[in-house]
Scaffold this active site. Structure first.
Site, PDB file in Angstrom:
ATOM      1  N   ARG A  33       0.824  -1.212   0.000  1.00 28.70           N
ATOM      2  CA  ARG A  33       0.000   0.000   0.000  1.00 28.70           C
ATOM      3  C   ARG A  33       0.856   1.259   0.000  1.00 28.70           C
ATOM      4  O   ARG A  33       0.568   2.220  -0.718  1.00 28.70           O
ATOM      5  CB  ARG A  33      -0.948  -0.012   1.199  1.00 28.70           C
ATOM      6  CG  ARG A  33      -2.037  -1.062   1.051  1.00 28.70           C
ATOM      7  CD  ARG A  33      -3.135  -0.929   2.059  1.00 28.70           C
ATOM      8  NE  ARG A  33      -4.149  -1.955   1.830  1.00 28.70           N
ATOM      9  CZ  ARG A  33      -5.143  -2.220   2.661  1.00 28.70           C
ATOM     10  NH1 ARG A  33      -5.263  -1.537   3.787  1.00 28.70           N
ATOM     11  NH2 ARG A  33      -6.026  -3.157   2.373  1.00 28.70           N
ATOM     12  N   GLU A 177     -13.608 -14.108  11.395  1.00 25.81           N
ATOM     13  CA  GLU A 177     -13.580 -13.718   9.988  1.00 25.81           C
ATOM     14  C   GLU A 177     -13.317 -14.904   9.062  1.00 25.81           C
ATOM     15  O   GLU A 177     -12.168 -15.213   8.740  1.00 25.81           O
ATOM     16  CB  GLU A 177     -12.518 -12.643   9.747  1.00 25.81           C
ATOM     17  CG  GLU A 177     -12.457 -12.170   8.297  1.00 25.81           C
ATOM     18  CD  GLU A 177     -11.406 -11.096   8.059  1.00 25.81           C
ATOM     19  OE1 GLU A 177     -11.210 -10.731   6.881  1.00 25.81           O
ATOM     20  OE2 GLU A 177     -10.776 -10.621   9.023  1.00 25.81           O
ATOM     21  N   LYS A 219     -17.272 -11.351  10.920  1.00 24.45           N
ATOM     22  CA  LYS A 219     -16.737 -10.511   9.840  1.00 24.45           C
ATOM     23  C   LYS A 219     -16.664 -11.354   8.568  1.00 24.45           C
ATOM     24  O   LYS A 219     -15.648 -11.968   8.273  1.00 24.45           O
ATOM     25  CB  LYS A 219     -15.360  -9.956  10.201  1.00 24.45           C
ATOM     26  CG  LYS A 219     -14.801  -9.036   9.112  1.00 24.45           C
ATOM     27  CD  LYS A 219     -13.505  -8.352   9.537  1.00 24.45           C
ATOM     28  CE  LYS A 219     -12.957  -7.487   8.412  1.00 24.45           C
ATOM     29  NZ  LYS A 219     -11.750  -6.727   8.821  1.00 24.45           N
ATOM     30  N   SER A 261     -14.332  -5.399   3.280  1.00 27.99           N
ATOM     31  CA  SER A 261     -14.485  -4.808   1.947  1.00 27.99           C
ATOM     32  C   SER A 261     -13.822  -5.664   0.881  1.00 27.99           C
ATOM     33  O   SER A 261     -14.141  -5.526  -0.310  1.00 27.99           O
ATOM     34  CB  SER A 261     -13.949  -3.373   1.914  1.00 27.99           C
ATOM     35  OG  SER A 261     -12.668  -3.271   2.474  1.00 27.99           O
ATOM     36  N   GLY A 262     -12.886  -6.547   1.271  1.00 26.07           N
ATOM     37  CA  GLY A 262     -12.360  -7.617   0.467  1.00 26.07           C
ATOM     38  C   GLY A 262     -12.262  -7.489  -1.035  1.00 26.07           C
ATOM     39  O   GLY A 262     -12.980  -8.178  -1.740  1.00 26.07           O
ATOM     40  N   GLY A 263     -11.412  -6.643  -1.541  1.00 28.11           N
ATOM     41  CA  GLY A 263     -11.186  -6.568  -2.969  1.00 28.11           C
ATOM     42  C   GLY A 263     -12.128  -5.644  -3.715  1.00 28.11           C
ATOM     43  O   GLY A 263     -11.960  -5.421  -4.917  1.00 28.11           O
ATOM     44  N   ARG A 293      -9.154  -1.317   3.178  1.00 29.99           N
ATOM     45  CA  ARG A 293      -9.001  -0.586   1.928  1.00 29.99           C
ATOM     46  C   ARG A 293     -10.189   0.335   1.649  1.00 29.99           C
ATOM     47  O   ARG A 293     -10.020   1.440   1.140  1.00 29.99           O
ATOM     48  CB  ARG A 293      -8.844  -1.585   0.783  1.00 29.99           C
ATOM     49  CG  ARG A 293      -8.751  -0.960  -0.600  1.00 29.99           C
ATOM     50  CD  ARG A 293      -8.624  -2.026  -1.667  1.00 29.99           C
ATOM     51  NE  ARG A 293      -8.693  -1.452  -3.001  1.00 29.99           N
ATOM     52  CZ  ARG A 293      -8.667  -2.144  -4.125  1.00 29.99           C
ATOM     53  NH1 ARG A 293      -8.546  -3.456  -4.074  1.00 29.99           N
ATOM     54  NH2 ARG A 293      -8.756  -1.552  -5.293  1.00 29.99           N
TER      55      ARG A 293
END
Length: 337
Positions: A33, A177, A219, A261-263, A293
């Site tokens: 990032r 998760e 999650k 939010s995964g991708g 993200r």
């Protein structure tokens, strides 16, 4: 374990209008990032970025908790205060990622199991002393030809349950998760099938381990088309499939579901969360967010590693949090952006 305290913390994390900032990127992820904005990943640059987020004025208006990485929970801000203490002073609960990452599953060339149970009880005690109030553990389930195997789902579910039981023993709320990955060309119906099977097995394992469901958060991924699917379904279809999946697999005792939010892009994660909440007025759980993200991408670009850009980056972060909060309440409109 104090059940009432666990329940209160879990409810605080899914308070109305609020959600969780996931700032627990591993060393490799944060390096990528920072590299995307031309900044070298060092202890100083990682601290500077996270300090920027945590000291954003009014952070508690939309953020209930922050998931930290091991390095971050030990760091101090420029003024000498611990980053954990800054969050607490601003009314934000500190949490900590406690898994050691996904490793190859024995006997499989393509599936993984998350490690980190060895020594976890002692690490949890230390994190309590450092100020953590909740924890997170991520398992990953891949979709592909012949995947996932029932064995991979079962192993990861059992590990998640053991982690959750140990966290509650330590007085920490576990965020469980199980992420079904977006990677692949599968359609939304296949994602629904796999996510439903995964969640059913996770809650079976949680029951077997005696985990107090009122004192956890889930999650999960949203039910989405694979990112390489020929046709990707829009927010309304995502919402319908996701709510159908949860009604089949998630007990009403769970106080909250905080999506990853995964991708997804910022806009996609916001629009899908909004559609889910518009469809979910009568559901038993709070439907919130635990975005990394989805909250950080825009302010990271604004910051660009330049101290002079900190106020503008904080404003961008607060704006992303405001929009995500609106989606969490089913009140987002594209014109708000």
């Amino acid at each position: 374990m104090n059940a009432s305290e666990l329940e209160a913390t879990a409810r605080d994390l899914v308070a109305e209008r609020k959600g969780i900032l996931a700032a627990d990127e591993s060393s490799g992820t944060i390096q990528k990032r920072l590299a995307s904005i031309g900044v070298e990943s060092t202890e100083h640059s990682r601290r500077a970025w996270r300090q920027l987020l945590f000291t954003t004025p009014g952070i508690d208006e939309y953020i209930s908790g922050v998931i930290l990485f091991d390095e971050t929970i030990r760091q101090h801000a420029n003024d000498g205060r611990r980053l954990v203490d800054i969050l607490t002073a601003n009314g934000v609960l500190p949490g900590i990622k406690v898994d050691k990452g996904a490793k190859p599953l024995v006997g499989s060339s393509s599936e993984k199991v998350t490690e980190g149970l060895d020594g976890l009880r002692a690490r949890l005690a230390e994190y309590c002393d450092l100020g953590a109030r909740f924890t997170k553990w991520r398992a990953v389930i891949a979709i592909g030809p012949g995947l996932p195997s029932s064995h991979a789902i079962a192993v990861n579910a059992d590990v998640l349950a053991r982690y959750a039981a140990l966290s509650q023993e330590a007085g920490l709320v576990p965020i469980v998760e199980p992420e079904v990955l977006m990677d692949g060309s599968h359609d939304i119906h296949r994602c629904l099938e796999v996510t439903s099977a995964t969640l059913r097995r996770v809650f079976q394992s949680l029951a077997e381990q005696g985990v107090h469901l009122e004192g956890i958060l889930l999650k999960p991924n949203m039910v989405l088309s694979g990112k390489d699917a020929p046709t990707r379904e829009g927010p309304e279809a995502v919402a319908a499939a996701t709510v159908r999946c949860f009604r089949r697999a998630v007990p009403a005792a769970v106080p909250g579901i905080v999506f990853l939010s995964g991708g997804q892009t910022d806009a996609e994660a916001t629009e899908n969360l909004d559609a889910i909440n518009r469809l979910s007025a009568d559901q038993p759980w709070e439907l919130s967010f635990s975005y990394g993200r989805g909250l950080q991408a825009t302010p990271l670009k604004v910051w660009g590693g330049d101290a002079a850009n900190v106020p503008a980056a904080q404003a961008a972060f607060q704006e992303r949090a405001r929009l995500t909060s609106a989606a969490r309440m089913g009140a987002y409109e594209p014109a708000m952006a």
